[in-house]
Write a protein that holds these residues in place. Structure first.
Motif, PDB file in Angstrom:
ATOM      1  N   HIS A 162       0.811  -1.177   0.113  1.00 56.90           N
ATOM      2  CA  HIS A 162      -0.024   0.037   0.011  1.00 56.90           C
ATOM      3  C   HIS A 162       0.767   1.332   0.028  1.00 56.90           C
ATOM      4  O   HIS A 162       0.410   2.216   0.531  1.00 56.90           O
ATOM      5  N   GLU A 167       1.892   6.166  -4.436  1.00 59.56           N
ATOM      6  CA  GLU A 167       0.734   6.750  -4.670  1.00 59.56           C
ATOM      7  C   GLU A 167       1.262   8.313  -5.132  1.00 59.56           C
ATOM      8  O   GLU A 167       0.588   8.790  -6.126  1.00 59.56           O
ATOM      9  N   ARG A 172      -3.146   6.975  -7.215  1.00 57.94           N
ATOM     10  CA  ARG A 172      -3.581   6.247  -6.552  1.00 57.94           C
ATOM     11  C   ARG A 172      -4.210   5.086  -7.292  1.00 57.94           C
ATOM     12  O   ARG A 172      -5.242   5.298  -8.205  1.00 57.94           O
ATOM     13  N   ASP A 173      -4.064   3.811  -6.836  1.00 59.39           N
ATOM     14  CA  ASP A 173      -4.832   2.952  -7.534  1.00 59.39           C
ATOM     15  C   ASP A 173      -4.789   1.364  -6.636  1.00 59.39           C
ATOM     16  O   ASP A 173      -3.600   1.292  -5.993  1.00 59.39           O
ATOM     17  N   GLU A 174      -5.635   0.716  -6.160  1.00 59.40           N
ATOM     18  CA  GLU A 174      -5.844  -0.242  -5.357  1.00 59.40           C
ATOM     19  C   GLU A 174      -5.016  -1.469  -5.819  1.00 59.40           C
ATOM     20  O   GLU A 174      -5.141  -1.666  -7.079  1.00 59.40           O
ATOM     21  N   GLU A 236     -10.922  -3.788   3.261  1.00 60.14           N
ATOM     22  CA  GLU A 236     -10.409  -2.736   4.118  1.00 60.14           C
ATOM     23  C   GLU A 236      -9.427  -3.461   5.322  1.00 60.14           C
ATOM     24  O   GLU A 236      -8.635  -2.980   5.741  1.00 60.14           O
ATOM     25  N   TRP A 238      -7.312  -5.996   5.925  1.00 67.81           N
ATOM     26  CA  TRP A 238      -6.146  -6.678   5.199  1.00 67.81           C
ATOM     27  C   TRP A 238      -5.892  -7.854   5.955  1.00 67.81           C
ATOM     28  O   TRP A 238      -5.375  -8.909   5.621  1.00 67.81           O
TER      29      TRP A 238
END
Ligand code: FAD
Length: 380
Positions: A162, A167, A172-174, A236, A238
Protein backbone atom coordinates in the motif's frame (compact mmCIF):
# COMPACT_ATOMS: atom_id res chain seq x y z
CA UNK A 1 32.99 13.73 -2.84
CA UNK A 2 30.66 13.60 0.19
CA UNK A 3 28.85 10.37 0.84
CA UNK A 4 25.51 9.91 -0.89
CA UNK A 5 22.66 10.24 1.63
CA UNK A 6 19.74 7.85 1.16
CA UNK A 7 16.51 7.58 3.15
CA UNK A 8 14.89 4.15 3.10
CA UNK A 9 11.17 4.27 3.87
CA UNK A 10 9.92 1.15 5.69
CA UNK A 11 11.82 -1.35 7.82
CA UNK A 12 10.22 -4.51 6.47
CA UNK A 13 12.28 -7.20 4.76
CA UNK A 14 13.07 -4.99 1.76
CA UNK A 15 13.89 -1.86 3.76
CA UNK A 16 16.21 -3.63 6.20
CA UNK A 17 17.92 -5.54 3.40
CA UNK A 18 18.40 -2.25 1.53
CA UNK A 19 19.96 -0.62 4.59
CA UNK A 20 22.27 -3.61 5.10
CA UNK A 21 23.39 -3.50 1.47
CA UNK A 22 23.66 0.28 1.08
CA UNK A 23 25.58 0.84 4.32
CA UNK A 24 28.15 -1.71 3.10
CA UNK A 25 28.36 0.08 -0.26
CA UNK A 26 29.55 3.29 1.42
CA UNK A 27 26.17 5.04 1.34
CA UNK A 28 25.01 7.22 4.25
CA UNK A 29 21.68 5.48 4.85
CA UNK A 30 18.84 6.04 7.35
CA UNK A 31 15.72 3.86 7.63
CA UNK A 32 12.38 5.42 8.60
CA UNK A 33 9.66 3.07 9.85
CA UNK A 34 6.14 4.09 10.87
CA UNK A 35 5.74 1.41 13.57
CA UNK A 36 6.75 2.28 17.12
CA UNK A 37 8.28 -1.16 17.63
CA UNK A 38 8.78 -4.33 15.65
CA UNK A 39 6.03 -6.86 16.31
CA UNK A 40 6.49 -10.60 15.85
CA UNK A 41 3.68 -11.60 13.52
CA UNK A 42 2.76 -15.29 13.90
CA UNK A 43 3.82 -16.46 10.46
CA UNK A 44 6.43 -18.57 8.75
CA UNK A 45 8.50 -17.70 5.74
CA UNK A 46 10.35 -19.79 3.19
CA UNK A 47 13.84 -18.45 2.65
CA UNK A 48 14.82 -19.40 -0.88
CA UNK A 49 18.44 -20.26 -1.78
CA UNK A 50 18.47 -17.09 -3.91
CA UNK A 51 17.62 -14.90 -0.88
CA UNK A 52 20.06 -16.79 1.32
CA UNK A 53 22.85 -16.11 -1.17
CA UNK A 54 22.27 -12.38 -0.72
CA UNK A 55 22.27 -12.63 3.07
CA UNK A 56 25.44 -14.74 3.13
CA UNK A 57 27.32 -11.57 2.24
CA UNK A 58 26.12 -10.07 5.51
CA UNK A 59 27.17 -13.13 7.56
CA UNK A 60 23.56 -13.97 8.42
CA UNK A 61 23.74 -17.60 7.37
CA UNK A 62 24.95 -19.09 10.70
CA UNK A 63 22.26 -17.13 12.57
CA UNK A 64 19.51 -18.27 10.22
CA UNK A 65 20.67 -21.88 10.25
CA UNK A 66 20.41 -21.80 14.04
CA UNK A 67 16.96 -20.17 14.00
CA UNK A 68 15.28 -21.91 11.06
CA UNK A 69 14.34 -25.41 9.88
CA UNK A 70 16.36 -27.18 7.19
CA UNK A 71 13.78 -29.27 5.29
CA UNK A 72 14.45 -32.38 3.27
CA UNK A 73 12.12 -31.08 0.56
CA UNK A 74 9.08 -29.05 -0.42
CA UNK A 75 6.72 -31.90 -1.17
CA UNK A 76 3.55 -31.48 -3.27
CA UNK A 77 0.71 -33.89 -2.59
CA UNK A 78 -2.87 -34.55 -3.61
CA UNK A 79 -5.11 -33.00 -0.99
CA UNK A 80 -7.05 -36.16 -0.13
CA UNK A 81 -5.06 -39.28 -1.05
CA UNK A 82 -1.65 -37.80 -0.23
CA UNK A 83 -0.29 -39.09 -3.53
CA UNK A 84 2.98 -37.29 -4.35
CA UNK A 85 2.71 -34.99 -7.39
CA UNK A 86 6.25 -33.57 -7.22
CA UNK A 87 8.80 -33.73 -4.42
CA UNK A 88 11.18 -30.77 -4.73
CA UNK A 89 14.16 -32.10 -2.81
CA UNK A 90 16.34 -29.51 -1.07
CA UNK A 91 19.00 -30.45 1.52
CA UNK A 92 22.70 -30.70 0.68
CA UNK A 93 22.24 -31.48 -3.04
CA UNK A 94 20.22 -28.32 -3.69
CA UNK A 95 22.54 -26.35 -1.43
CA UNK A 96 25.46 -27.34 -3.61
CA UNK A 97 23.56 -26.73 -6.85
CA UNK A 98 22.24 -23.30 -5.90
CA UNK A 99 25.06 -22.14 -3.66
CA UNK A 100 23.02 -21.71 -0.46
CA UNK A 101 20.53 -23.64 1.70
CA UNK A 102 16.73 -23.48 1.49
CA UNK A 103 15.40 -22.70 4.97
CA UNK A 104 11.96 -22.44 6.59
CA UNK A 105 11.78 -19.92 9.36
CA UNK A 106 9.64 -17.75 11.56
CA UNK A 107 9.06 -14.37 9.89
CA UNK A 108 10.12 -12.66 13.10
CA UNK A 109 13.45 -14.52 13.05
CA UNK A 110 14.19 -13.49 9.46
CA UNK A 111 13.25 -9.90 10.27
CA UNK A 112 15.45 -9.94 13.40
CA UNK A 113 18.35 -11.38 11.41
CA UNK A 114 18.06 -8.62 8.81
CA UNK A 115 17.78 -6.00 11.57
CA UNK A 116 20.99 -7.36 13.11
CA UNK A 117 22.78 -6.51 9.84
CA UNK A 118 21.82 -2.83 10.19
CA UNK A 119 23.58 -0.68 12.81
CA UNK A 120 20.95 0.42 15.33
CA UNK A 121 21.79 4.10 14.93
CA UNK A 122 20.56 3.98 11.30
CA UNK A 123 17.00 3.05 12.33
CA UNK A 124 14.26 5.57 13.15
CA UNK A 125 11.05 4.01 14.47
CA UNK A 126 7.81 5.98 14.87
CA UNK A 127 8.53 7.89 11.64
CA UNK A 128 5.52 7.70 9.32
CA UNK A 129 6.27 9.46 6.05
CA UNK A 130 3.53 11.98 5.24
CA UNK A 131 5.08 14.16 2.51
CA UNK A 132 7.77 13.75 -0.12
CA UNK A 133 9.02 16.38 -2.54
CA UNK A 134 11.66 16.18 -5.24
CA UNK A 135 13.48 19.54 -5.52
CA UNK A 136 15.04 21.21 -8.55
CA UNK A 137 18.57 20.44 -7.30
CA UNK A 138 17.55 16.72 -7.26
CA UNK A 139 17.50 16.50 -3.46
CA UNK A 140 14.39 15.03 -1.84
CA UNK A 141 12.59 16.60 1.12
CA UNK A 142 10.74 14.31 3.54
CA UNK A 143 8.24 15.10 6.28
CA UNK A 144 7.06 12.68 8.96
CA UNK A 145 3.92 12.50 11.09
CA UNK A 146 5.95 13.12 14.26
CA UNK A 147 7.02 16.56 12.95
CA UNK A 148 10.52 15.52 11.89
CA UNK A 149 11.71 16.58 8.45
CA UNK A 150 14.90 15.99 6.50
CA UNK A 151 16.47 16.40 3.06
CA UNK A 152 18.45 13.64 1.36
CA UNK A 153 20.11 12.88 -1.98
CA UNK A 154 17.84 9.93 -2.75
CA UNK A 155 14.90 7.89 -1.43
CA UNK A 156 14.26 4.15 -1.56
CA UNK A 157 10.60 3.47 -0.82
CA UNK A 158 10.26 -0.03 0.64
CA UNK A 159 6.88 0.86 2.15
CA UNK A 160 4.96 -2.21 1.10
CA UNK A 161 1.99 -3.07 -1.10
CA UNK A 162 0.00 0.00 0.00
CA UNK A 163 2.99 2.24 -0.70
CA UNK A 164 2.43 5.91 0.12
CA UNK A 165 5.36 6.88 -2.08
CA UNK A 166 4.02 4.95 -5.09
CA UNK A 167 0.75 6.83 -4.73
CA UNK A 168 2.58 10.18 -4.60
CA UNK A 169 4.73 9.38 -7.63
CA UNK A 170 2.26 7.64 -9.91
CA UNK A 171 -1.23 8.22 -8.49
CA UNK A 172 -3.63 6.17 -6.44
CA UNK A 173 -4.84 2.72 -7.45
CA UNK A 174 -5.71 -0.27 -5.32
CA UNK A 175 -3.83 -3.55 -5.70
CA UNK A 176 -5.73 -6.39 -7.35
CA UNK A 177 -7.69 -8.42 -4.74
CA UNK A 178 -7.58 -12.03 -5.95
CA UNK A 179 -10.90 -12.91 -4.28
CA UNK A 180 -8.94 -15.31 -2.09
CA UNK A 181 -7.70 -15.23 1.47
CA UNK A 182 -4.91 -16.86 3.39
CA UNK A 183 -5.30 -18.21 6.91
CA UNK A 184 -1.99 -18.51 8.69
CA UNK A 185 -0.53 -19.16 12.10
CA UNK A 186 2.47 -20.57 13.98
CA UNK A 187 1.81 -22.84 16.97
CA UNK A 188 3.76 -25.21 19.28
CA UNK A 189 4.25 -28.66 17.74
CA UNK A 190 3.57 -30.14 21.19
CA UNK A 191 -0.14 -29.50 20.49
CA UNK A 192 0.06 -32.32 17.91
CA UNK A 193 0.66 -34.74 20.83
CA UNK A 194 3.38 -36.63 18.97
CA UNK A 195 1.43 -37.00 15.70
CA UNK A 196 4.11 -37.08 12.97
CA UNK A 197 3.84 -34.59 10.10
CA UNK A 198 5.92 -33.99 6.97
CA UNK A 199 8.84 -31.51 6.88
CA UNK A 200 7.09 -29.26 4.38
CA UNK A 201 4.13 -30.17 2.20
CA UNK A 202 1.76 -28.25 -0.03
CA UNK A 203 -1.55 -30.11 -0.19
CA UNK A 204 -3.19 -29.30 -3.54
CA UNK A 205 -7.03 -29.29 -3.53
CA UNK A 206 -9.36 -28.45 -6.43
CA UNK A 207 -9.89 -24.77 -5.52
CA UNK A 208 -7.78 -24.37 -2.37
CA UNK A 209 -4.52 -25.48 -0.83
CA UNK A 210 -2.61 -25.52 2.42
CA UNK A 211 1.15 -25.46 3.00
CA UNK A 212 2.39 -26.89 6.32
CA UNK A 213 5.96 -26.82 7.61
CA UNK A 214 8.17 -26.60 10.69
CA UNK A 215 9.87 -23.28 11.40
CA UNK A 216 12.36 -24.33 14.07
CA UNK A 217 15.41 -26.62 13.75
CA UNK A 218 14.11 -28.82 16.62
CA UNK A 219 10.64 -29.08 15.02
CA UNK A 220 9.12 -27.34 18.03
CA UNK A 221 6.92 -24.94 16.02
CA UNK A 222 4.56 -25.60 13.13
CA UNK A 223 3.29 -23.10 10.56
CA UNK A 224 0.61 -23.31 7.94
CA UNK A 225 -0.73 -20.98 5.31
CA UNK A 226 -3.82 -21.58 3.16
CA UNK A 227 -5.36 -20.06 0.07
CA UNK A 228 -9.08 -20.32 -0.50
CA UNK A 229 -11.84 -18.34 -2.19
CA UNK A 230 -13.63 -15.69 -0.14
CA UNK A 231 -14.77 -13.05 -2.63
CA UNK A 232 -16.78 -11.14 -0.01
CA UNK A 233 -13.84 -10.52 2.34
CA UNK A 234 -13.75 -6.82 3.15
CA UNK A 235 -10.57 -5.56 1.62
CA UNK A 236 -10.32 -2.83 4.25
CA UNK A 237 -9.32 -5.43 6.85
CA UNK A 238 -6.15 -6.68 5.17
CA UNK A 239 -5.34 -8.65 8.24
CA UNK A 240 -7.93 -9.97 10.68
CA UNK A 241 -8.46 -12.76 13.16
CA UNK A 242 -9.95 -15.83 11.53
CA UNK A 243 -12.41 -18.40 12.89
CA UNK A 244 -10.63 -21.76 13.35
CA UNK A 245 -13.91 -23.69 13.12
CA UNK A 246 -14.68 -22.17 9.73
CA UNK A 247 -11.15 -22.97 8.62
CA UNK A 248 -11.50 -26.61 9.72
CA UNK A 249 -14.78 -26.86 7.80
CA UNK A 250 -13.14 -25.42 4.69
CA UNK A 251 -10.55 -28.23 4.73
CA UNK A 252 -12.94 -31.02 5.78
CA UNK A 253 -12.23 -33.27 2.83
CA UNK A 254 -8.44 -32.99 3.13
CA UNK A 255 -5.96 -35.71 4.17
CA UNK A 256 -5.97 -36.76 7.88
CA UNK A 257 -2.57 -35.07 8.37
CA UNK A 258 -4.06 -31.72 7.36
CA UNK A 259 -7.12 -32.21 9.54
CA UNK A 260 -4.92 -33.13 12.49
CA UNK A 261 -2.89 -29.92 12.12
CA UNK A 262 -6.04 -27.79 11.86
CA UNK A 263 -7.58 -29.51 14.88
CA UNK A 264 -4.46 -28.74 16.92
CA UNK A 265 -4.13 -25.08 15.95
CA UNK A 266 -5.49 -22.72 18.61
CA UNK A 267 -6.02 -19.52 16.56
CA UNK A 268 -5.45 -18.05 13.11
CA UNK A 269 -5.11 -14.79 11.25
CA UNK A 270 -6.56 -14.21 7.82
CA UNK A 271 -5.20 -12.03 5.04
CA UNK A 272 -6.56 -10.81 1.73
CA UNK A 273 -4.32 -12.04 -1.09
CA UNK A 274 -3.40 -9.26 -3.51
CA UNK A 275 -0.98 -8.61 -6.31
CA UNK A 276 -0.37 -6.12 -9.12
CA UNK A 277 0.60 -6.17 -12.75
CA UNK A 278 4.17 -4.97 -13.29
CA UNK A 279 4.33 -1.17 -13.01
CA UNK A 280 5.37 0.84 -16.07
CA UNK A 281 8.01 2.62 -13.97
CA UNK A 282 9.60 2.14 -10.58
CA UNK A 283 11.35 5.48 -10.18
CA UNK A 284 10.98 9.19 -10.76
CA UNK A 285 14.15 11.26 -10.50
CA UNK A 286 15.96 10.42 -7.27
CA UNK A 287 13.10 8.38 -5.76
CA UNK A 288 12.65 4.66 -6.40
CA UNK A 289 10.29 1.97 -5.18
CA UNK A 290 11.58 -1.44 -4.03
CA UNK A 291 10.03 -4.75 -2.89
CA UNK A 292 6.26 -5.07 -2.54
CA UNK A 293 5.90 -1.33 -3.19
CA UNK A 294 6.66 -2.00 -6.88
CA UNK A 295 6.13 -5.73 -7.46
CA UNK A 296 3.67 -7.27 -4.97
CA UNK A 297 2.81 -10.85 -5.82
CA UNK A 298 0.68 -13.71 -4.57
CA UNK A 299 2.62 -15.87 -2.11
CA UNK A 300 2.37 -19.07 -4.18
CA UNK A 301 6.06 -19.27 -5.06
CA UNK A 302 7.14 -18.07 -1.58
CA UNK A 303 9.33 -15.47 -3.28
CA UNK A 304 7.98 -12.01 -2.31
CA UNK A 305 10.51 -11.29 0.43
CA UNK A 306 13.22 -13.03 -1.57
CA UNK A 307 12.58 -10.60 -4.44
CA UNK A 308 12.83 -7.62 -2.07
CA UNK A 309 16.11 -8.97 -0.66
CA UNK A 310 17.52 -9.53 -4.15
CA UNK A 311 16.41 -5.98 -5.07
CA UNK A 312 18.50 -4.64 -2.19
CA UNK A 313 21.69 -6.32 -3.39
CA UNK A 314 21.27 -5.11 -6.98
CA UNK A 315 20.31 -1.60 -5.85
CA UNK A 316 23.47 -1.31 -3.77
CA UNK A 317 25.57 -2.36 -6.78
CA UNK A 318 23.88 0.29 -8.93
CA UNK A 319 24.33 3.08 -6.34
CA UNK A 320 27.92 2.29 -5.35
CA UNK A 321 30.18 5.28 -6.01
CA UNK A 322 27.34 7.38 -7.46
CA UNK A 323 26.75 11.04 -6.54
CA UNK A 324 23.43 12.88 -6.37
CA UNK A 325 23.51 13.70 -10.08
CA UNK A 326 23.99 10.05 -10.99
CA UNK A 327 21.18 8.65 -8.83
CA UNK A 328 18.34 8.85 -11.39
CA UNK A 329 20.38 6.89 -13.96
CA UNK A 330 21.41 4.37 -11.29
CA UNK A 331 17.74 3.84 -10.38
CA UNK A 332 16.92 3.21 -14.05
CA UNK A 333 19.71 0.61 -14.22
CA UNK A 334 18.29 -0.99 -11.06
CA UNK A 335 14.84 -1.24 -12.65
CA UNK A 336 16.22 -2.49 -15.97
CA UNK A 337 18.15 -5.23 -14.16
CA UNK A 338 15.39 -6.32 -11.83
CA UNK A 339 12.06 -5.84 -13.61
CA UNK A 340 12.31 -8.72 -16.10
CA UNK A 341 12.87 -11.11 -13.22
CA UNK A 342 10.33 -9.73 -10.75
CA UNK A 343 7.69 -9.49 -13.54
CA UNK A 344 8.28 -13.13 -14.43
CA UNK A 345 7.93 -14.19 -10.79
CA UNK A 346 4.76 -12.06 -10.39
CA UNK A 347 3.20 -13.68 -13.46
CA UNK A 348 4.28 -17.19 -12.56
CA UNK A 349 3.12 -16.77 -8.96
CA UNK A 350 -0.31 -15.63 -10.13
CA UNK A 351 -0.91 -18.95 -11.91
CA UNK A 352 -0.37 -20.91 -8.68
CA UNK A 353 1.28 -23.84 -10.44
CA UNK A 354 4.80 -23.58 -8.97
CA UNK A 355 6.12 -27.09 -8.16
CA UNK A 356 2.63 -28.58 -8.62
CA UNK A 357 4.08 -30.89 -11.28
CA UNK A 358 7.72 -31.68 -12.09
CA UNK A 359 9.32 -28.22 -12.48
CA UNK A 360 12.79 -26.94 -13.31
CA UNK A 361 13.32 -24.35 -10.54
CA UNK A 362 16.88 -23.34 -11.49
CA UNK A 363 15.89 -19.91 -12.82
CA UNK A 364 14.45 -18.98 -9.42
CA UNK A 365 16.87 -20.53 -6.93
CA UNK A 366 20.01 -20.32 -9.07
CA UNK A 367 19.92 -16.50 -9.45
CA UNK A 368 22.75 -14.60 -7.81
CA UNK A 369 21.94 -10.93 -7.17
CA UNK A 370 25.60 -10.19 -6.41
CA UNK A 371 26.85 -11.28 -9.84
CA UNK A 372 23.92 -10.93 -12.24
CA UNK A 373 24.91 -8.45 -14.98
CA UNK A 374 23.64 -4.89 -14.46
CA UNK A 375 21.42 -3.96 -17.43
CA UNK A 376 21.38 -0.63 -19.23
CA UNK A 377 17.87 0.86 -19.60
CA UNK A 378 16.37 0.96 -23.09
CA UNK A 379 16.48 4.47 -24.59
CA UNK A 380 13.12 6.23 -24.23
P1 FAD B 1 6.64 -4.97 3.90
O1 FAD B 1 7.15 -6.20 4.56
O2 FAD B 1 5.16 -4.80 3.76
O3 FAD B 1 7.25 -3.74 4.71
C1 FAD B 1 6.81 -2.41 4.50
C2 FAD B 1 7.21 -1.59 5.71
O4 FAD B 1 6.98 -0.22 5.43
C3 FAD B 1 6.37 -1.93 6.96
O5 FAD B 1 7.23 -2.13 8.06
C4 FAD B 1 5.48 -0.70 7.13
O6 FAD B 1 5.12 -0.46 8.48
C5 FAD B 1 6.38 0.39 6.56
N1 FAD B 1 5.65 1.58 6.07
C6 FAD B 1 4.55 1.60 5.27
N2 FAD B 1 4.17 2.87 5.02
C7 FAD B 1 5.05 3.68 5.68
C8 FAD B 1 5.19 5.10 5.80
N3 FAD B 1 4.32 5.95 5.22
N4 FAD B 1 6.22 5.58 6.54
C9 FAD B 1 7.11 4.74 7.15
N5 FAD B 1 7.01 3.38 7.08
C10 FAD B 1 6.00 2.87 6.34
N6 FAD B 1 7.80 -14.16 0.78
C11 FAD B 1 8.84 -15.06 0.78
O7 FAD B 1 9.95 -14.75 0.31
N7 FAD B 1 8.65 -16.33 1.29
C12 FAD B 1 7.44 -16.73 1.81
O8 FAD B 1 7.31 -17.88 2.27
C13 FAD B 1 6.35 -15.81 1.81
N8 FAD B 1 5.14 -16.15 2.34
C14 FAD B 1 4.11 -15.24 2.32
C15 FAD B 1 2.84 -15.62 2.82
C16 FAD B 1 1.76 -14.73 2.79
C17 FAD B 1 0.41 -15.16 3.28
C18 FAD B 1 1.96 -13.41 2.30
C19 FAD B 1 0.83 -12.41 2.28
C20 FAD B 1 3.22 -13.02 1.81
C21 FAD B 1 4.29 -13.94 1.81
N9 FAD B 1 5.57 -13.58 1.32
C22 FAD B 1 6.59 -14.49 1.29
C23 FAD B 1 5.79 -12.24 0.74
C24 FAD B 1 6.49 -11.29 1.71
O9 FAD B 1 5.82 -11.28 2.95
C25 FAD B 1 6.53 -9.88 1.14
O10 FAD B 1 6.86 -9.91 -0.22
C26 FAD B 1 7.57 -9.04 1.89
O11 FAD B 1 7.19 -8.91 3.24
C27 FAD B 1 7.72 -7.67 1.24
O12 FAD B 1 8.62 -6.89 1.98
P2 FAD B 1 8.64 -5.30 1.85
O13 FAD B 1 9.74 -4.85 2.73
O14 FAD B 1 8.64 -4.91 0.41
O15 FAD B 1 7.24 -4.83 2.42
Amino acid sequence: MSRLSVAVIGAGMGGLASAAALSRAGVDVTVYEQAQRFTRLGAGIQIGCNAMKVMRAWDLEPLLRRAAFYPRSWNNKEYDTGEVRFDMVFGPAAEERYGAPYLLGHRGDLHAALASAVPENLLRLDHKLTAIEQRADRSVALTFANGHSTTVDAVVAADGVHSFVKERLFGRDEPNFTGRIAYRTVFPASLLNGYPIDDCTKWWGPDRHIVIYYVKPDRSEVYFVTSQPEPGFTVESWSATGDVNELRKAFDGFHPQVRKVLEACPSVHKWALVDRDPLPRWSAGNITLLGDACHPMTPYMAQGAAMAIEDAAVLSRCLKGVDRDGVAAAFRRFEATRKPRTSRVQASSRTNTWLKNPTDPDWVYGYDAWTTPIAEPALA
